[in-house]
Design a protein around this motif. Structure first.
Motif, PDB file in Angstrom:
ATOM      1  N   LEU A  52      -7.445  22.829  17.060  1.00 56.76           N
ATOM      2  CA  LEU A  52      -7.556  21.310  16.256  1.00 56.76           C
ATOM      3  C   LEU A  52      -8.689  20.519  16.663  1.00 56.76           C
ATOM      4  O   LEU A  52      -9.285  20.658  17.696  1.00 56.76           O
ATOM      5  CB  LEU A  52      -6.213  20.649  16.641  1.00 56.76           C
ATOM      6  CG  LEU A  52      -4.878  21.181  16.195  1.00 56.76           C
ATOM      7  CD1 LEU A  52      -3.575  20.426  16.784  1.00 56.76           C
ATOM      8  CD2 LEU A  52      -4.829  21.130  14.580  1.00 56.76           C
ATOM      9  N   PRO A  53      -9.028  19.768  15.769  1.00 53.69           N
ATOM     10  CA  PRO A  53     -10.167  18.658  15.984  1.00 53.69           C
ATOM     11  C   PRO A  53      -9.921  17.917  17.147  1.00 53.69           C
ATOM     12  O   PRO A  53      -8.625  17.775  17.397  1.00 53.69           O
ATOM     13  CB  PRO A  53     -10.414  18.034  14.712  1.00 53.69           C
ATOM     14  CG  PRO A  53      -9.357  18.456  13.790  1.00 53.69           C
ATOM     15  CD  PRO A  53      -8.396  19.390  14.476  1.00 53.69           C
ATOM     16  N   PRO A  54     -10.871  17.477  18.033  1.00 53.73           N
ATOM     17  CA  PRO A  54     -10.557  16.484  19.220  1.00 53.73           C
ATOM     18  C   PRO A  54      -9.672  15.321  18.522  1.00 53.73           C
ATOM     19  O   PRO A  54      -9.747  14.758  17.948  1.00 53.73           O
ATOM     20  CB  PRO A  54     -12.050  16.164  19.788  1.00 53.73           C
ATOM     21  CG  PRO A  54     -12.878  17.125  19.132  1.00 53.73           C
ATOM     22  CD  PRO A  54     -12.210  17.751  17.892  1.00 53.73           C
ATOM     23  N   TYR A  55      -8.890  14.786  19.769  1.00 49.77           N
ATOM     24  CA  TYR A  55      -8.087  13.512  19.352  1.00 49.77           C
ATOM     25  C   TYR A  55      -7.382  13.644  18.126  1.00 49.77           C
ATOM     26  O   TYR A  55      -7.338  12.638  17.221  1.00 49.77           O
ATOM     27  CB  TYR A  55      -8.961  12.363  19.449  1.00 49.77           C
ATOM     28  CG  TYR A  55      -9.944  12.174  20.402  1.00 49.77           C
ATOM     29  CD1 TYR A  55      -9.388  12.021  21.727  1.00 49.77           C
ATOM     30  CD2 TYR A  55     -11.108  12.523  20.543  1.00 49.77           C
ATOM     31  CE1 TYR A  55     -10.157  12.128  22.975  1.00 49.77           C
ATOM     32  CE2 TYR A  55     -12.115  12.588  21.742  1.00 49.77           C
ATOM     33  CZ  TYR A  55     -11.568  12.146  22.948  1.00 49.77           C
ATOM     34  OH  TYR A  55     -12.269  12.177  23.972  1.00 49.77           O
ATOM     35  N   ALA A  56      -6.679  14.925  17.689  1.00 43.87           N
ATOM     36  CA  ALA A  56      -5.924  14.955  16.696  1.00 43.87           C
ATOM     37  C   ALA A  56      -4.297  15.198  17.168  1.00 43.87           C
ATOM     38  O   ALA A  56      -3.883  16.372  16.484  1.00 43.87           O
ATOM     39  CB  ALA A  56      -6.507  15.863  15.727  1.00 43.87           C
ATOM     40  N   LEU A  96       6.506  20.028  11.519  1.00 44.33           N
ATOM     41  CA  LEU A  96       5.388  20.684  11.082  1.00 44.33           C
ATOM     42  C   LEU A  96       4.926  19.799   9.588  1.00 44.33           C
ATOM     43  O   LEU A  96       3.886  19.468   9.516  1.00 44.33           O
ATOM     44  CB  LEU A  96       5.590  22.082  10.370  1.00 44.33           C
ATOM     45  CG  LEU A  96       4.451  22.687   9.522  1.00 44.33           C
ATOM     46  CD1 LEU A  96       3.253  22.906  10.301  1.00 44.33           C
ATOM     47  CD2 LEU A  96       4.933  24.134   9.145  1.00 44.33           C
ATOM     48  N   THR A  97       6.057  19.534   8.909  1.00 40.61           N
ATOM     49  CA  THR A  97       6.204  18.379   7.856  1.00 40.61           C
ATOM     50  C   THR A  97       5.317  17.329   8.244  1.00 40.61           C
ATOM     51  O   THR A  97       4.705  16.716   7.525  1.00 40.61           O
ATOM     52  CB  THR A  97       7.502  18.187   7.221  1.00 40.61           C
ATOM     53  OG1 THR A  97       7.963  19.586   6.910  1.00 40.61           O
ATOM     54  CG2 THR A  97       7.063  17.314   6.040  1.00 40.61           C
ATOM     55  N   ALA A  98       5.436  16.618   9.606  1.00 41.77           N
ATOM     56  CA  ALA A  98       4.938  15.509   9.838  1.00 41.77           C
ATOM     57  C   ALA A  98       3.538  15.509   9.908  1.00 41.77           C
ATOM     58  O   ALA A  98       2.702  14.477   9.921  1.00 41.77           O
ATOM     59  CB  ALA A  98       5.561  14.950  11.074  1.00 41.77           C
ATOM     60  N   THR A  99       3.268  16.863  10.114  1.00 41.51           N
ATOM     61  CA  THR A  99       1.610  17.026  10.446  1.00 41.51           C
ATOM     62  C   THR A  99       0.713  17.007   9.179  1.00 41.51           C
ATOM     63  O   THR A  99      -0.387  17.043   9.280  1.00 41.51           O
ATOM     64  CB  THR A  99       1.305  18.405  11.392  1.00 41.51           C
ATOM     65  OG1 THR A  99       1.519  19.512  10.403  1.00 41.51           O
ATOM     66  CG2 THR A  99       2.088  18.541  12.423  1.00 41.51           C
ATOM     67  N   GLY A 100       1.426  17.479   7.788  1.00 39.33           N
ATOM     68  CA  GLY A 100       0.747  17.579   6.677  1.00 39.33           C
ATOM     69  C   GLY A 100       0.277  18.792   6.623  1.00 39.33           C
ATOM     70  O   GLY A 100      -0.341  19.159   5.592  1.00 39.33           O
ATOM     71  N   LEU A 101       0.470  19.993   7.535  1.00 37.77           N
ATOM     72  CA  LEU A 101      -0.088  21.252   7.421  1.00 37.77           C
ATOM     73  C   LEU A 101       0.941  21.999   6.752  1.00 37.77           C
ATOM     74  O   LEU A 101       2.310  21.697   6.557  1.00 37.77           O
ATOM     75  CB  LEU A 101      -0.320  21.898   8.833  1.00 37.77           C
ATOM     76  CG  LEU A 101      -1.054  21.259   9.725  1.00 37.77           C
ATOM     77  CD1 LEU A 101      -1.274  21.671  11.065  1.00 37.77           C
ATOM     78  CD2 LEU A 101      -2.566  21.334   9.172  1.00 37.77           C
ATOM     79  N   ASP A 122      -1.842  14.231  15.905  1.00 38.48           N
ATOM     80  CA  ASP A 122      -1.004  13.947  14.693  1.00 38.48           C
ATOM     81  C   ASP A 122      -1.071  15.491  14.041  1.00 38.48           C
ATOM     82  O   ASP A 122      -0.206  15.558  13.015  1.00 38.48           O
ATOM     83  CB  ASP A 122      -1.339  12.891  13.777  1.00 38.48           C
ATOM     84  CG  ASP A 122      -3.032  13.056  13.468  1.00 38.48           C
ATOM     85  OD1 ASP A 122      -3.602  13.268  14.254  1.00 38.48           O
ATOM     86  OD2 ASP A 122      -3.171  12.383  12.573  1.00 38.48           O
ATOM     87  N   LEU A 123      -1.756  16.371  14.293  1.00 31.16           N
ATOM     88  CA  LEU A 123      -1.763  17.507  13.687  1.00 31.16           C
ATOM     89  C   LEU A 123      -1.267  18.657  14.193  1.00 31.16           C
ATOM     90  O   LEU A 123      -1.018  19.573  14.029  1.00 31.16           O
ATOM     91  CB  LEU A 123      -3.320  18.072  13.303  1.00 31.16           C
ATOM     92  CG  LEU A 123      -4.189  17.106  12.265  1.00 31.16           C
ATOM     93  CD1 LEU A 123      -5.492  17.687  12.236  1.00 31.16           C
ATOM     94  CD2 LEU A 123      -3.372  17.135  10.803  1.00 31.16           C
TER      95      LEU A 123
END
Length: 188
Positions: free
Chosen positions: A115-119, A170-175, A121-122
């Motif tokens: 994941l990207p740094p400081y993410a 998973l849904t909360a991440t938007g992925l 929420d993903l």
């Protein structure tokens, strides 16, 4: 361990205070994988690691998972699920260790993305930790690590039996999950 407080009360005009007895030198680390496959029930696989000042199972002074512990978790997941894994990891330095990258490169059944740094929420696993803190750990001051571990396992077990909670993380991440077969990107 400082207990998470979800609710408290006090008389009007008085600040509520949660008293916690002394600190322990013992520590518990937990690593988890949220496992998703289209058309199948979501799974949560976890491993606790117990640390103490006098623990002979971990190197002296280590207060977290080593790269070998993170290596063993996908191996266990692969055995349980019987399928290739696509890991989506945060940027924890141990996840990016050269030894772990070498291990992943040597096995065709595992692909890792970061994941990207400081993410946070993903990361669906962050949702699992949030659920635990708000349920089995809320408003509780544990007297000993064993009491904490029992509450932790009880809370994780409830989440494991409720795949809709794992799906919600998973849904909360938007992925989203696709049905496409995963292939290892060239050069990795």
């Amino acid at each position: 361990m400082t207990p998470p407080t979800s609710r408290t009360w006090s008389r009007q005009g008085h600040t509520p205070v949660v008293h916690v007895r002394g600190r322990s030198r013992r520590r518990v680390s937990v690593a988890a994988l949220c496992c998703y496959r289209p058309g199948e029930r979501s799974r949560l696989i976890y491993r606790p690691l117990f640390h103490s000042a006098f623990d002979s199972t971990t190197p002296a002074g280590r207060r977290s998972f080593a790269w070998t512990d993170f290596r063993d978790l996908p191996i266990a997941a692969h055995r349980q699920l019987g399928a290739p894994l696509v890991l989506i990891w945060d940027n924890l330095n141990t996840h990016r260790a050269a030894s772990l990258r070498t291990f992943i490169a040597e096995h065709d059944w595992i692909t890792a993305f970061h994941l990207p740094p400081y993410a946070p929420d993903l990361n669906p696993v962050e949702g699992i930790w949030s659920l635990l803190r708000r349920s089995s750990q809320a408003n509780t001051a544990f007297n000993e690590p064993g009491q904490f571990v029992r509450a932790l396992r009880r809370g994780i077990r409830k989440i494991q039996y409720s795949s809709n909670l794992i799906d919600g993380c998973l849904t909360a991440t938007g992925l989203t999950i696709t049905n496409h077969a995963t292939t290892r990107p060239q050069g990795q």
